[in-house]
Design a protein around this motif. Structure first.
Motif, PDB file in Angstrom:
ATOM      1  N   TYR A 180       0.819  -1.225   0.000  1.00 50.75           N
ATOM      2  CA  TYR A 180       0.000   0.000   0.000  1.00 50.75           C
ATOM      3  C   TYR A 180       0.848   1.269   0.000  1.00 50.75           C
ATOM      4  O   TYR A 180       0.319   2.368  -0.168  1.00 50.75           O
ATOM      5  N   PHE A 181       2.166   1.140   0.157  1.00 47.81           N
ATOM      6  CA  PHE A 181       3.027   2.309   0.302  1.00 47.81           C
ATOM      7  C   PHE A 181       4.068   2.372  -0.814  1.00 47.81           C
ATOM      8  O   PHE A 181       4.574   1.334  -1.248  1.00 47.81           O
ATOM      9  N   PRO A 182       4.411   3.570  -1.278  1.00 51.30           N
ATOM     10  CA  PRO A 182       5.507   3.702  -2.252  1.00 51.30           C
ATOM     11  C   PRO A 182       6.817   3.196  -1.652  1.00 51.30           C
ATOM     12  O   PRO A 182       7.019   3.266  -0.434  1.00 51.30           O
ATOM     13  N   GLU A 183       7.687   2.696  -2.496  1.00 50.34           N
ATOM     14  CA  GLU A 183       8.962   2.136  -2.018  1.00 50.34           C
ATOM     15  C   GLU A 183       9.768   3.136  -1.198  1.00 50.34           C
ATOM     16  O   GLU A 183      10.427   2.763  -0.222  1.00 50.34           O
ATOM     17  N   ASP A 184       9.720   4.422  -1.588  1.00 48.87           N
ATOM     18  CA  ASP A 184      10.527   5.411  -0.868  1.00 48.87           C
ATOM     19  C   ASP A 184       9.948   5.794   0.483  1.00 48.87           C
ATOM     20  O   ASP A 184      10.535   6.591   1.216  1.00 48.87           O
ATOM     21  N   LYS A 185       8.793   5.228   0.825  1.00 50.69           N
ATOM     22  CA  LYS A 185       8.184   5.481   2.134  1.00 50.69           C
ATOM     23  C   LYS A 185       8.354   4.288   3.077  1.00 50.69           C
ATOM     24  O   LYS A 185       7.789   4.267   4.171  1.00 50.69           O
ATOM     25  N   VAL A 186       9.136   3.298   2.674  1.00 54.30           N
ATOM     26  CA  VAL A 186       9.379   2.110   3.495  1.00 54.30           C
ATOM     27  C   VAL A 186      10.858   2.074   3.877  1.00 54.30           C
ATOM     28  O   VAL A 186      11.734   2.028   3.012  1.00 54.30           O
ATOM     29  N   GLU A 187      11.128   2.118   5.187  1.00 58.21           N
ATOM     30  CA  GLU A 187      12.491   2.100   5.696  1.00 58.21           C
ATOM     31  C   GLU A 187      12.728   0.826   6.509  1.00 58.21           C
ATOM     32  O   GLU A 187      11.937   0.502   7.397  1.00 58.21           O
ATOM     33  N   HIS A 188      13.810   0.129   6.222  1.00 56.12           N
ATOM     34  CA  HIS A 188      14.204  -1.034   7.009  1.00 56.12           C
ATOM     35  C   HIS A 188      15.210  -0.552   8.049  1.00 56.12           C
ATOM     36  O   HIS A 188      16.316  -0.127   7.702  1.00 56.12           O
ATOM     37  N   VAL A 189      14.809  -0.622   9.318  1.00 52.37           N
ATOM     38  CA  VAL A 189      15.585   0.040  10.364  1.00 52.37           C
ATOM     39  C   VAL A 189      16.400  -0.922  11.215  1.00 52.37           C
ATOM     40  O   VAL A 189      17.051  -0.517  12.176  1.00 52.37           O
ATOM     41  N   GLY A 190      16.366  -2.206  10.897  1.00 55.05           N
ATOM     42  CA  GLY A 190      17.106  -3.173  11.700  1.00 55.05           C
ATOM     43  C   GLY A 190      16.308  -3.611  12.914  1.00 55.05           C
ATOM     44  O   GLY A 190      15.086  -3.535  12.947  1.00 55.05           O
ATOM     45  N   ASN A 191      17.024  -4.031  13.959  1.00 55.25           N
ATOM     46  CA  ASN A 191      16.355  -4.536  15.162  1.00 55.25           C
ATOM     47  C   ASN A 191      15.900  -3.423  16.104  1.00 55.25           C
ATOM     48  O   ASN A 191      14.953  -3.581  16.866  1.00 55.25           O
ATOM     49  N   SER A 192      16.597  -2.265  16.053  1.00 55.54           N
ATOM     50  CA  SER A 192      16.244  -1.158  16.928  1.00 55.54           C
ATOM     51  C   SER A 192      16.594   0.155  16.252  1.00 55.54           C
ATOM     52  O   SER A 192      17.362   0.197  15.281  1.00 55.54           O
ATOM     53  N   ILE A 193      16.026   1.235  16.796  1.00 56.27           N
ATOM     54  CA  ILE A 193      16.315   2.554  16.244  1.00 56.27           C
ATOM     55  C   ILE A 193      16.300   3.581  17.368  1.00 56.27           C
ATOM     56  O   ILE A 193      15.476   3.516  18.279  1.00 56.27           O
ATOM     57  N   ASN A 194      17.242   4.512  17.320  1.00 56.67           N
ATOM     58  CA  ASN A 194      17.287   5.654  18.230  1.00 56.67           C
ATOM     59  C   ASN A 194      16.959   6.912  17.437  1.00 56.67           C
ATOM     60  O   ASN A 194      17.496   7.115  16.338  1.00 56.67           O
ATOM     61  N   PHE A 195      16.117   7.769  17.994  1.00 56.09           N
ATOM     62  CA  PHE A 195      15.704   8.957  17.253  1.00 56.09           C
ATOM     63  C   PHE A 195      15.165  10.008  18.223  1.00 56.09           C
ATOM     64  O   PHE A 195      14.893   9.727  19.401  1.00 56.09           O
ATOM     65  N   THR A 196      15.013  11.224  17.730  1.00 54.93           N
ATOM     66  CA  THR A 196      14.354  12.306  18.470  1.00 54.93           C
ATOM     67  C   THR A 196      13.098  12.706  17.713  1.00 54.93           C
ATOM     68  O   THR A 196      12.882  12.279  16.565  1.00 54.93           O
ATOM     69  N   LYS A 197      12.296  13.535  18.312  1.00 56.10           N
ATOM     70  CA  LYS A 197      11.070  14.003  17.652  1.00 56.10           C
ATOM     71  C   LYS A 197      11.399  14.708  16.340  1.00 56.10           C
ATOM     72  O   LYS A 197      10.666  14.588  15.354  1.00 56.10           O
ATOM     73  N   GLU A 198      12.522  15.427  16.337  1.00 54.90           N
ATOM     74  CA  GLU A 198      12.920  16.167  15.141  1.00 54.90           C
ATOM     75  C   GLU A 198      13.305  15.241  13.990  1.00 54.90           C
ATOM     76  O   GLU A 198      13.302  15.655  12.821  1.00 54.90           O
ATOM     77  N   ASP A 199      13.630  14.000  14.297  1.00 53.68           N
ATOM     78  CA  ASP A 199      14.007  13.032  13.261  1.00 53.68           C
ATOM     79  C   ASP A 199      12.805  12.426  12.547  1.00 53.68           C
ATOM     80  O   ASP A 199      12.970  11.791  11.496  1.00 53.68           O
ATOM     81  N   LEU A 200      11.612  12.602  13.100  1.00 53.45           N
ATOM     82  CA  LEU A 200      10.436  11.964  12.513  1.00 53.45           C
ATOM     83  C   LEU A 200      10.096  12.590  11.170  1.00 53.45           C
ATOM     84  O   LEU A 200      10.236  13.802  10.981  1.00 53.45           O
ATOM     85  N   PRO A 201       9.637  11.787  10.218  1.00 50.62           N
ATOM     86  CA  PRO A 201       9.328  12.300   8.880  1.00 50.62           C
ATOM     87  C   PRO A 201       8.085  13.187   8.878  1.00 50.62           C
ATOM     88  O   PRO A 201       7.232  13.086   9.775  1.00 50.62           O
ATOM     89  N   ARG A 202       7.968  14.027   7.866  1.00 52.59           N
ATOM     90  CA  ARG A 202       6.782  14.879   7.744  1.00 52.59           C
ATOM     91  C   ARG A 202       5.604  14.105   7.171  1.00 52.59           C
ATOM     92  O   ARG A 202       4.447  14.356   7.519  1.00 52.59           O
ATOM     93  N   GLU A 203       5.896  13.185   6.262  1.00 51.78           N
ATOM     94  CA  GLU A 203       4.857  12.346   5.658  1.00 51.78           C
ATOM     95  C   GLU A 203       5.031  10.915   6.148  1.00 51.78           C
ATOM     96  O   GLU A 203       6.140  10.482   6.466  1.00 51.78           O
TER      97      GLU A 203
END
Length: 211
Positions: A180-203
């Motif tokens: 249901y999603f375009p290929e560029d909207k799918v990210e394989h992040v591994g087993n875990s991910i570290n991020f901040t609110k500012e890192d979140l995508p707009r779409e």
């Protein structure tokens, strides 16, 4: 914030107050058991693949029902929903959990079995990250999961509760949902991910975890 996947619907969230959601024992599903320590364990419903609290280490509090809870620096809101489309007549009620931490709002819907109602959407409000089952059979399938994504409009969708290698549970794989999603909207992040609110995508993006 850190999110780590422990297979099926089990996730570990946070770096200060550690939250573990829906632990399983691994053996009953044909996959590896979680190796995890927690301050808080959230149980969406008491089925064997979601409430194996005995595998979790630490001096933790268990939450397994709707309500509002303050746990350290984390606010948790349990919201009632159903395991099926017949208002729980087939599989009972579940509790969805909205977690607010470090300015980020996450929603884990457990074994949600239906498209969310307008009343539930009002109670949930805005979210940044959605954890949703996509494997069908016992939960929403790929199509209904996508309908909920469109209703909630999260920045990130994390699919869960789908067929993986070795799993004995007869549910569907991830691919139908990803389609249901375009290929560029799918990210394989591994087993875990570290991020901040500012890192979140707009779409809306899909984060696929690997274990």
């Amino acid at each position: 914030m850190e999110i780590k996947w422990h297979g099926h619907s089990c996730f570990e969230i946070g770096e200060g107050t550690k939250i573990v959601i829906d632990p399983h024992d691994g053996r009953s599903l044909g996959i590896k058991a979680p190796v995890v320590k927690a301050d808080v364990v959230l149980i969406t419903h008491h089925h064997f693949d979601h409430d194996a609290v005995r595998v979790v280490k630490g001096n933790f509090k268990v939450i397994d029902s709707p309500g509002e809870y303050e746990m350290g620096d984390v606010h948790i809101k349990g919201i009632p929903a159903y395991h099926d489309e017949q208002y729980g007549k087939k599989r009972g009620q579940i509790t969805m959990y909205k977690i607010e931490n470090e300015g980020i709002k996450l929603l884990h819907v457990g074994d949600l079995g239906h498209v969310l109602t307008s009343e539930q959407l009002d109670e949930i409000g805005k979210i940044d990250i959605l954890f949703t089952p996509v494997g069908g059979v016992y939960t929403v399938d790929a199509k209904k999961a996508y309908e909920n994504v469109k209703l909630l409009k999260p920045k990130v969708v994390i699919p869960m509760h789908y067929k993986v290698s070795g799993m004995t549970l007869g549910i569907q794989p991830l691919d139908p949902f990803i389609s249901y999603f375009p290929e560029d909207k799918v990210e394989h992040v591994g087993n875990s991910i570290n991020f901040t609110k500012e890192d979140l995508p707009r779409e809306t993006q899909v984060w696929v975890f690997i274990r």
